[in-house]
Design a protein around this motif. Structure first.
Motif, PDB file in Angstrom:
ATOM      1  N   LYS A 118       0.839  -1.192   0.000  1.00 41.23           N
ATOM      2  CA  LYS A 118       0.000   0.000   0.000  1.00 41.23           C
ATOM      3  C   LYS A 118       0.873   1.240   0.000  1.00 41.23           C
ATOM      4  O   LYS A 118       1.904   1.287   0.671  1.00 41.23           O
ATOM      5  N   VAL A 119       0.461   2.228  -0.756  1.00 43.20           N
ATOM      6  CA  VAL A 119       1.196   3.483  -0.804  1.00 43.20           C
ATOM      7  C   VAL A 119       0.234   4.638  -0.609  1.00 43.20           C
ATOM      8  O   VAL A 119      -0.969   4.520  -0.842  1.00 43.20           O
ATOM      9  N   ALA A 120       0.777   5.763  -0.173  1.00 43.42           N
ATOM     10  CA  ALA A 120       0.014   7.005  -0.096  1.00 43.42           C
ATOM     11  C   ALA A 120       0.358   7.843  -1.315  1.00 43.42           C
ATOM     12  O   ALA A 120       1.486   7.779  -1.826  1.00 43.42           O
ATOM     13  N   ASP A 121      -0.593   8.620  -1.811  1.00 43.97           N
ATOM     14  CA  ASP A 121      -0.277   9.445  -2.970  1.00 43.97           C
ATOM     15  C   ASP A 121       0.543  10.662  -2.546  1.00 43.97           C
ATOM     16  O   ASP A 121       0.672  10.979  -1.361  1.00 43.97           O
ATOM     17  N   VAL A 122       1.119  11.339  -3.524  1.00 42.32           N
ATOM     18  CA  VAL A 122       2.045  12.435  -3.254  1.00 42.32           C
ATOM     19  C   VAL A 122       1.372  13.544  -2.461  1.00 42.32           C
ATOM     20  O   VAL A 122       1.952  14.079  -1.498  1.00 42.32           O
ATOM     21  N   LEU A 153      13.914   4.509   3.992  1.00 40.33           N
ATOM     22  CA  LEU A 153      14.474   3.656   5.037  1.00 40.33           C
ATOM     23  C   LEU A 153      13.492   2.595   5.513  1.00 40.33           C
ATOM     24  O   LEU A 153      12.283   2.822   5.563  1.00 40.33           O
ATOM     25  N   ARG A 154      14.033   1.456   5.868  1.00 41.70           N
ATOM     26  CA  ARG A 154      13.264   0.456   6.599  1.00 41.70           C
ATOM     27  C   ARG A 154      13.112   0.944   8.042  1.00 41.70           C
ATOM     28  O   ARG A 154      13.915   1.731   8.545  1.00 41.70           O
ATOM     29  N   PRO A 246       5.347   2.749   9.006  1.00 40.81           N
ATOM     30  CA  PRO A 246       6.617   3.136   8.386  1.00 40.81           C
ATOM     31  C   PRO A 246       6.852   2.546   7.008  1.00 40.81           C
ATOM     32  O   PRO A 246       7.372   3.225   6.120  1.00 40.81           O
ATOM     33  N   HIS A 247       6.463   1.291   6.808  1.00 39.51           N
ATOM     34  CA  HIS A 247       6.724   0.692   5.501  1.00 39.51           C
ATOM     35  C   HIS A 247       5.875   1.329   4.404  1.00 39.51           C
ATOM     36  O   HIS A 247       6.247   1.293   3.232  1.00 39.51           O
ATOM     37  N   MET A 248       4.732   1.901   4.780  1.00 37.74           N
ATOM     38  CA  MET A 248       3.940   2.593   3.766  1.00 37.74           C
ATOM     39  C   MET A 248       4.713   3.803   3.235  1.00 37.74           C
ATOM     40  O   MET A 248       4.687   4.089   2.037  1.00 37.74           O
ATOM     41  N   LEU A 249       5.415   4.512   4.124  1.00 36.86           N
ATOM     42  CA  LEU A 249       6.223   5.639   3.668  1.00 36.86           C
ATOM     43  C   LEU A 249       7.378   5.158   2.790  1.00 36.86           C
ATOM     44  O   LEU A 249       7.712   5.794   1.790  1.00 36.86           O
ATOM     45  N   HIS A 251       7.356   2.369   0.974  1.00 37.84           N
ATOM     46  CA  HIS A 251       6.745   1.969  -0.294  1.00 37.84           C
ATOM     47  C   HIS A 251       6.380   3.188  -1.136  1.00 37.84           C
ATOM     48  O   HIS A 251       6.540   3.174  -2.367  1.00 37.84           O
ATOM     49  N   SER A 252       5.881   4.227  -0.466  1.00 42.40           N
ATOM     50  CA  SER A 252       5.509   5.439  -1.194  1.00 42.40           C
ATOM     51  C   SER A 252       6.738   6.080  -1.816  1.00 42.40           C
ATOM     52  O   SER A 252       6.696   6.538  -2.967  1.00 42.40           O
ATOM     53  N   PHE A 253       7.830   6.118  -1.060  1.00 43.68           N
ATOM     54  CA  PHE A 253       9.098   6.617  -1.599  1.00 43.68           C
ATOM     55  C   PHE A 253       9.473   5.868  -2.878  1.00 43.68           C
ATOM     56  O   PHE A 253       9.786   6.471  -3.914  1.00 43.68           O
ATOM     57  N   ALA A 254       9.430   4.537  -2.816  1.00 43.56           N
ATOM     58  CA  ALA A 254       9.845   3.717  -3.956  1.00 43.56           C
ATOM     59  C   ALA A 254       8.930   3.937  -5.158  1.00 43.56           C
ATOM     60  O   ALA A 254       9.397   4.098  -6.295  1.00 43.56           O
ATOM     61  N   SER A 255       7.625   3.937  -4.899  1.00 41.52           N
ATOM     62  CA  SER A 255       6.670   4.099  -5.989  1.00 41.52           C
ATOM     63  C   SER A 255       6.797   5.471  -6.637  1.00 41.52           C
ATOM     64  O   SER A 255       6.803   5.595  -7.869  1.00 41.52           O
ATOM     65  N   HIS A 256       6.920   6.521  -5.818  1.00 44.42           N
ATOM     66  CA  HIS A 256       7.013   7.877  -6.359  1.00 44.42           C
ATOM     67  C   HIS A 256       8.325   8.089  -7.112  1.00 44.42           C
ATOM     68  O   HIS A 256       8.354   8.753  -8.151  1.00 44.42           O
ATOM     69  N   MET A 257       9.413   7.506  -6.605  1.00 47.14           N
ATOM     70  CA  MET A 257      10.703   7.619  -7.295  1.00 47.14           C
ATOM     71  C   MET A 257      10.657   6.913  -8.649  1.00 47.14           C
ATOM     72  O   MET A 257      11.126   7.435  -9.655  1.00 47.14           O
ATOM     73  N   LEU A 258      10.073   5.720  -8.658  1.00 51.32           N
ATOM     74  CA  LEU A 258      10.020   4.962  -9.899  1.00 51.32           C
ATOM     75  C   LEU A 258       9.089   5.628 -10.907  1.00 51.32           C
ATOM     76  O   LEU A 258       9.379   5.685 -12.110  1.00 51.32           O
ATOM     77  N   GLU A 259       7.988   6.166 -10.412  1.00 51.99           N
ATOM     78  CA  GLU A 259       7.036   6.839 -11.287  1.00 51.99           C
ATOM     79  C   GLU A 259       7.677   8.049 -11.970  1.00 51.99           C
ATOM     80  O   GLU A 259       7.423   8.331 -13.143  1.00 51.99           O
ATOM     81  N   SER A 260       8.533   8.761 -11.224  1.00 55.76           N
ATOM     82  CA  SER A 260       9.150   9.977 -11.760  1.00 55.76           C
ATOM     83  C   SER A 260      10.365   9.681 -12.635  1.00 55.76           C
ATOM     84  O   SER A 260      10.593  10.349 -13.642  1.00 55.76           O
ATOM     85  N   SER A 261      11.159   8.682 -12.231  1.00 52.95           N
ATOM     86  CA  SER A 261      12.437   8.445 -12.916  1.00 52.95           C
ATOM     87  C   SER A 261      12.393   7.293 -13.912  1.00 52.95           C
ATOM     88  O   SER A 261      13.095   7.310 -14.929  1.00 52.95           O
ATOM     89  N   GLY A 262      11.599   6.250 -13.604  1.00 59.99           N
ATOM     90  CA  GLY A 262      11.596   5.056 -14.449  1.00 59.99           C
ATOM     91  C   GLY A 262      12.868   4.239 -14.325  1.00 59.99           C
ATOM     92  O   GLY A 262      13.069   3.281 -15.075  1.00 59.99           O
ATOM     93  N   ASP A 263      13.752   4.568 -13.370  1.00 60.76           N
ATOM     94  CA  ASP A 263      15.053   3.904 -13.239  1.00 60.76           C
ATOM     95  C   ASP A 263      14.963   2.834 -12.155  1.00 60.76           C
ATOM     96  O   ASP A 263      15.169   3.099 -10.968  1.00 60.76           O
ATOM     97  N   LEU A 264      14.658   1.612 -12.576  1.00 59.87           N
ATOM     98  CA  LEU A 264      14.454   0.519 -11.630  1.00 59.87           C
ATOM     99  C   LEU A 264      15.735   0.180 -10.876  1.00 59.87           C
ATOM    100  O   LEU A 264      15.707  -0.101  -9.670  1.00 59.87           O
TER     101      LEU A 264
END
Length: 318
Positions: A118-122, A153-154, A246-249, A251-264
């Motif tokens: 689960k992620v939170a939107d920006v 961070l974990r 904490p893991h939602m934050l 996950h949100s970091f990962a999803s938002h970074m990937l959405e913006s950069s596309g760099d897996l």
């Protein structure tokens, strides 16, 4: 499942197996308890189906048991754990000459759909992190949450941070991830500002000997549970539309970074994943977002509605 007494004919071999786990293989109490719950459940099921000896069931019976667990709503992962316990138990029975074969040997659990994090939107993350703290503990809390979201961070990595883990001048933090592997991560501008705001408050709580970056009111290192509780509380106070952890934050970091950069690969490095397949789950999240945008936006995908018309009328017009 409520505790049900296991009949004696099935209970005695189980007791011998649990003793074997605890004394010979020296499994942890938690592991022993897990084996006991799963095998007791199987023993009750066998007794209900008129099997009173462990050598009675065959592979067909184990498949029926798996089917029953599936109907009861157990996930593929939980059923796999049950089967692992049964296979391990039967290896013991065969070794002790209490059974001649292992009926669970070739049985596999049904596959479960991979659960997406689960992620939170920006916008929601920005709202939560831009909310002003009302007291010294909330200054600490905002700093923690900013750092998790800033650097992915974990929970364990955040709790383990020391004062010398953070380089404010270089805007980076050094964390110790799984397997003791260290990695240096960038820290965003907002997180750096939050750390600078927290450090003077911290100095009034902790002794000079305490090295933990995040401390409680008593001045000792903040526990995992306390961090989880504070984030959940922050979400409730600030009006989050879902329970925060904490893991939602992360996950949100990962999803938002990937959405913006596309760099897996870059996201993999930032998260500290040993296997890129672990990181690829976020590509599914990104696709879900794209699919929602497509469904709402594409002229051949979205459903049109006509004033005064029913859904059926709208379909006929399309």
């Amino acid at each position: 499942m409520p505790e049900v007494a296991v009949p004696g004919s099935l209970a005695d071999p189980l007791a011998a197996f649990f003793d074997h786990l605890a004394s010979e293989t020296r499994h942890s109490q938690r592991t022993c308890d897990s084996y006991q719950r799963d095998l007791n459940r199987f023993a009750v099921w066998l007794n209900q189906h008129q099997y009173h000896q462990w050598q009675a069931p065959n592979s067909h019976d184990v498949r029926r048991y798996v089917a029953d667990l599936t109907r009861q709503g157990l996930s593929g992962r939980s059923i796999a754990r049950h089967l692992s316990a049964i296979r391990r138990f039967y290896r013991f029975l065969v070794r002790e000459k209490l059974a001649t074969d292992n009926p669970a040997l070739d049985i596999r659990a049904p596959k479960s759909g991979r659960r997406l994090p689960k992620v939170a939107d920006v916008d929601q993350v920005n709202h939560l992190l831009d909310s002003l703290p009302d007291d010294p503990l909330e200054i600490r809390d905002v700093c923690m949450f900013e750092l998790i979201y800033s650097s992915g961070l974990r929970l364990s990595e955040l709790a383990a941070l020391d004062l010398d883990s953070v380089d404010l001048r270089g805007s980076q933090v050094r964390v110790q991830g799984k397997g003791g592997k260290e990695r240096d991560l960038p820290v965003g501008r907002k997180a750096v500002a939050a750390i600078r705001a927290w450090l003077p408050v911290r100095s009034g709580m902790a002794s000079d000997a305490e090295q933990a970056l995040f401390v409680s009111q008593r001045g000792d290192r903040l526990s995992h549970r306390s961090i989880q509780s504070r984030l959940s509380r922050w979400g409730l106070v600030k009006g989050a539309d879902q329970r925060l952890h904490p893991h939602m934050l992360r996950h949100s970091f990962a999803s938002h970074m990937l959405e913006s950069s596309g760099d897996l690969r870059a996201v993999q490095e930032l998260l500290g994943h040993a296997d890129i397949a672990t990181t690829q789950v976020y590509t599914h999240l990104d696709f879900q977002h794209l699919a929602q945008v497509y469904d709402k936006s594409h002229p051949r995908a979205r459903r049109r509605r006509y004033d005064g018309g029913s859904d059926k009328d709208a379909q006929n017009h399309e």
